[in-house]
Design an enzyme around this catalytic site. Structure first.
Site, PDB file in Angstrom:
ATOM      1  N   LYS A 232      83.363  82.123  -1.739  1.00 53.08           N
ATOM      2  CA  LYS A 232      83.553  83.572  -1.727  1.00 53.08           C
ATOM      3  C   LYS A 232      84.690  83.961  -2.657  1.00 53.08           C
ATOM      4  O   LYS A 232      84.587  84.916  -3.441  1.00 53.08           O
ATOM      5  CB  LYS A 232      83.856  84.068  -0.319  1.00 53.08           C
ATOM      6  CG  LYS A 232      84.211  85.552  -0.246  1.00 53.08           C
ATOM      7  CD  LYS A 232      85.117  85.894   0.906  1.00 53.08           C
ATOM      8  CE  LYS A 232      86.496  85.289   0.745  1.00 53.08           C
ATOM      9  NZ  LYS A 232      87.436  85.706   1.810  1.00 53.08           N
TER      10      LYS A 232
ATOM     11  N   GLY B 111      89.072  91.379   2.341  1.00 55.48           N
ATOM     12  CA  GLY B 111      90.358  91.479   1.675  1.00 55.48           C
ATOM     13  C   GLY B 111      90.237  91.431   0.167  1.00 55.48           C
ATOM     14  O   GLY B 111      90.946  92.149  -0.551  1.00 55.48           O
TER      15      GLY B 111
ATOM     16  N   GLN C 183      96.473  88.092  -2.289  1.00 55.78           N
ATOM     17  CA  GLN C 183      95.491  88.972  -2.923  1.00 55.78           C
ATOM     18  C   GLN C 183      96.150  90.198  -3.545  1.00 55.78           C
ATOM     19  O   GLN C 183      95.600  90.799  -4.474  1.00 55.78           O
ATOM     20  CB  GLN C 183      94.439  89.415  -1.910  1.00 55.78           C
ATOM     21  CG  GLN C 183      93.556  88.283  -1.395  1.00 55.78           C
ATOM     22  CD  GLN C 183      92.736  88.692  -0.178  1.00 55.78           C
ATOM     23  OE1 GLN C 183      92.925  89.780   0.373  1.00 55.78           O
ATOM     24  NE2 GLN C 183      91.838  87.825   0.246  1.00 55.78           N
TER      25      GLN C 183
ATOM     26  N   GLU D 260      93.572  79.992   5.862  1.00 57.97           N
ATOM     27  CA  GLU D 260      92.190  80.228   6.276  1.00 57.97           C
ATOM     28  C   GLU D 260      91.593  79.032   7.015  1.00 57.97           C
ATOM     29  O   GLU D 260      90.579  79.162   7.698  1.00 57.97           O
ATOM     30  CB  GLU D 260      91.340  80.569   5.053  1.00 57.97           C
ATOM     31  CG  GLU D 260      91.241  79.465   4.036  1.00 57.97           C
ATOM     32  CD  GLU D 260      90.837  79.983   2.663  1.00 57.97           C
ATOM     33  OE1 GLU D 260      89.893  79.440   2.085  1.00 57.97           O
ATOM     34  OE2 GLU D 260      91.467  80.937   2.169  1.00 57.97           O
TER      35      GLU D 260
ATOM     36  N   HIS E 244      95.091  89.501   9.093  1.00 51.97           N
ATOM     37  CA  HIS E 244      93.757  89.194   8.566  1.00 51.97           C
ATOM     38  C   HIS E 244      92.685  90.001   9.300  1.00 51.97           C
ATOM     39  O   HIS E 244      92.966  91.070   9.833  1.00 51.97           O
ATOM     40  CB  HIS E 244      93.511  87.692   8.636  1.00 51.97           C
ATOM     41  CG  HIS E 244      94.115  86.946   7.490  1.00 51.97           C
ATOM     42  ND1 HIS E 244      93.441  85.983   6.780  1.00 51.97           N
ATOM     43  CD2 HIS E 244      95.340  87.031   6.915  1.00 51.97           C
ATOM     44  CE1 HIS E 244      94.214  85.511   5.824  1.00 51.97           C
ATOM     45  NE2 HIS E 244      95.378  86.120   5.887  1.00 51.97           N
TER      46      HIS E 244
ATOM     47  N   ARG F 264      94.890  86.661  13.961  1.00 53.39           N
ATOM     48  CA  ARG F 264      94.268  85.371  14.264  1.00 53.39           C
ATOM     49  C   ARG F 264      95.109  84.509  15.202  1.00 53.39           C
ATOM     50  O   ARG F 264      94.558  83.733  15.979  1.00 53.39           O
ATOM     51  CB  ARG F 264      93.980  84.607  12.966  1.00 53.39           C
ATOM     52  CG  ARG F 264      92.754  85.123  12.241  1.00 53.39           C
ATOM     53  CD  ARG F 264      92.429  84.324  11.011  1.00 53.39           C
ATOM     54  NE  ARG F 264      91.164  84.803  10.432  1.00 53.39           N
ATOM     55  CZ  ARG F 264      90.789  84.574   9.185  1.00 53.39           C
ATOM     56  NH1 ARG F 264      91.569  83.866   8.376  1.00 53.39           N
ATOM     57  NH2 ARG F 264      89.634  85.027   8.737  1.00 53.39           N
TER      58      ARG F 264
ATOM     59  N   LYS G   6      79.905  87.247   7.050  1.00 59.88           N
ATOM     60  CA  LYS G   6      80.927  87.682   6.093  1.00 59.88           C
ATOM     61  C   LYS G   6      81.062  86.691   4.942  1.00 59.88           C
ATOM     62  O   LYS G   6      81.257  87.079   3.788  1.00 59.88           O
ATOM     63  CB  LYS G   6      82.260  87.839   6.824  1.00 59.88           C
ATOM     64  CG  LYS G   6      83.394  88.407   6.004  1.00 59.88           C
ATOM     65  CD  LYS G   6      84.617  88.583   6.873  1.00 59.88           C
ATOM     66  CE  LYS G   6      85.678  89.431   6.191  1.00 59.88           C
ATOM     67  NZ  LYS G   6      86.235  88.822   4.983  1.00 59.88           N
TER      68      LYS G   6
END
Length: 442
Positions: free
Chosen positions: A43, A113, A189, A330, A357, A361, A427
């Protein structure tokens, strides 16, 4: 080229997923797994490639991209900005020229994101108004640093003072660019989004980070490498990145398998004492998921690479882990699930940014593992996990694909685990349940 097709995102996701709806019974492993699991594309690489292709001076073929909610949102968002994205077999073809003049459009970023942070700098290059919005949780994710940075670089943005979604970018067809300082401790990001569009800024960009360490450093390395491969001039230093203005090349952008999405499959070998091979594992990569090799070895796995790919075998008990996961946050949900099944305690740190996130999480993992009888304690920047016998029950996922993956790992060894809204894993991995059941032979 075939004519670009505009497919509603919701329908496209439903068609792709073909997955059961809420409360999926996680299969218990009938014995040691013995499987080869071929994974779809990354991704992170796919959405970076799409942005670079949209801004390139030549046509681009994105080879073997991931088709998931996040990447379909990106392709639709680029089409909304006037970029032509066509399908040809398994590939996407992107026409050169970048975004076109528009009147007023509204772009849906969902909960992605990469889309919410990579798209606004491109929107600033549009001649028109672009309103950016997404899922309710997306409005809580960190965006102020990139909004403020774009303003400093010459963009006009109306966010009603929120510093978050929704906001409107009033583009004038160009952006001055220049030097800007941001705090990117909430997400790498925030830097990547500025760098990816910077070759089209009149002055390029110099981004300087001031604040706690930037998490997920490998993703910044991915951004820099992909920019250079597209012909951009990039210089890096300690917490500073410079991209010069100039044209971007097109050509082919080949997407690697998504290594982070290998975590639960390779973890299954460790939990069941079996073997799982992921073919096509790159020998040189910037993907954070490559860290699985070392992390799983420390948790008791036998890890090897060869012509067939990366192979993990689980010859013994699962061991606890004391690790700083700042660069590979992640992977935390699956690592936490493995830790809950381990024979010794674990301490996972450096991951305070995971609270921003798809969900918080750290809180979600502690709450859901403890609901199954676990012993997980939240730390300011992580989790402390002590092994305890677990029992079945509902594992809530909070619209977070990584929570689904963690729950599936627990279900390998714990009978009666039911996963809420398993389709949310679309996703990043729409065929998750199919891959999972085929791996288990059930």
């Amino acid at each position: 080229m075939p004519v670009a097709r505009r497919v509603p995102i919701a329908r496209a996701i439903a068609n792709l997923c073909g997955m059961p709806t809420p409360n999926w019974p996680a299969p218990v492993a009938p014995g040691p797994v013995d499987a080869t699991v071929a994974l779809p594309g990354s991704k992170s690489m796919t959405n970076r490639a799409l942005i670079l292709a949209a801004l390139a001076a030549e046509p681009t073929r994105v080879v073997r991209p991931l088709r998931s909610r996040d990447t379909l949102l990106m392709t639709q968002a680029l089409r909304d900005l006037g970029v032509r994205v066509d399908e040809e077999g398994d590939d996407w073809l992107i026409a050169p020229g970048g975004p076109r003049p528009l009147g007023s459009v509204r772009v849906d970023v969902g909960l992605a994101g990469t889309v919410m942070r990579f798209l606004p700098p491109v929107a600033a290059l549009v001649d028109g108004e672009v309103t950016v919005d997404g899922d309710p949780r997306a409005r809580e994710r960190p965006m102020r640093p990139i909004i403020d940075a774009l303003r400093a670089l010459g963009a006009e943005i109306d966010d009603a003072g929120r510093g978050s979604l929704p906001f409107t970018v009033r583009g004038r067809g160009a952006l001055a660019g220049g030097a800007v300082t941001i705090d990117a401790s909430g997400s790498s990001q925030l830097v990547s989004g500025l760098l990816l569009a910077a070759p089209r800024f009149a002055k390029g960009v110099e981004v300087r980070h001031e604040g706690p360490p930037v998490p997920s450093a490998p993703h910044l390395e991915m951004t820099v490498r992909m920019l250079r491969e597209a012909g951009a001039s990039v210089e890096t230093g300690d917490d500073v990145w410079r991209v010069a203005p100039g044209p971007l090349r097109g050509g082919e952008s080949v997407i690697e398998p998504d290594l982070s999405n290998a975590a639960q499959f390779l973890g299954a070998a460790l939990v069941t004492g079996g073997r799982v091979t992921v073919p096509g594992w790159p020998s040189d990569t910037t993907q954070p998921g490559d860290a699985l090799r070392g992390l799983l070895a420390r948790m008791g796995a036998d890890v090897s690479t060869g012509p067939e790919g990366l192979t993990v075998r689980g010859p013994g008990p699962v061991l606890g882990l004391d690790a700083d996961l700042r660069d590979v946050g992640e992977l935390t949900p699956v690592i936490a699930a493995l830790a809950a099944l381990a024979t010794t305690p674990s301490r996972l740190t450096g991951i305070a940014h995971l609270r921003g996130h798809e969900t918080d999480r750290l809180a979600a993992l502690a709450r859901e593992i403890n609901a199954l009888g676990g012993d997980v304690r939240e730390l300011p920047d992580g989790l402390e996990i002590r092994p305890r016998p677990l029992h079945g029950g509902l594992f809530r996922t909070y619209d977070d694909h990584r929570m689904v993956m963690a729950a599936a790992v627990l279900g390998l060894a714990v009978e009666g685990v039911e996963i809420e809204d398993v389709a949310t894993v679309g996703k990043t991995l729409p065929d998750f349940t199919g891959l999972w059941t085929r791996m288990l032979g059930v």
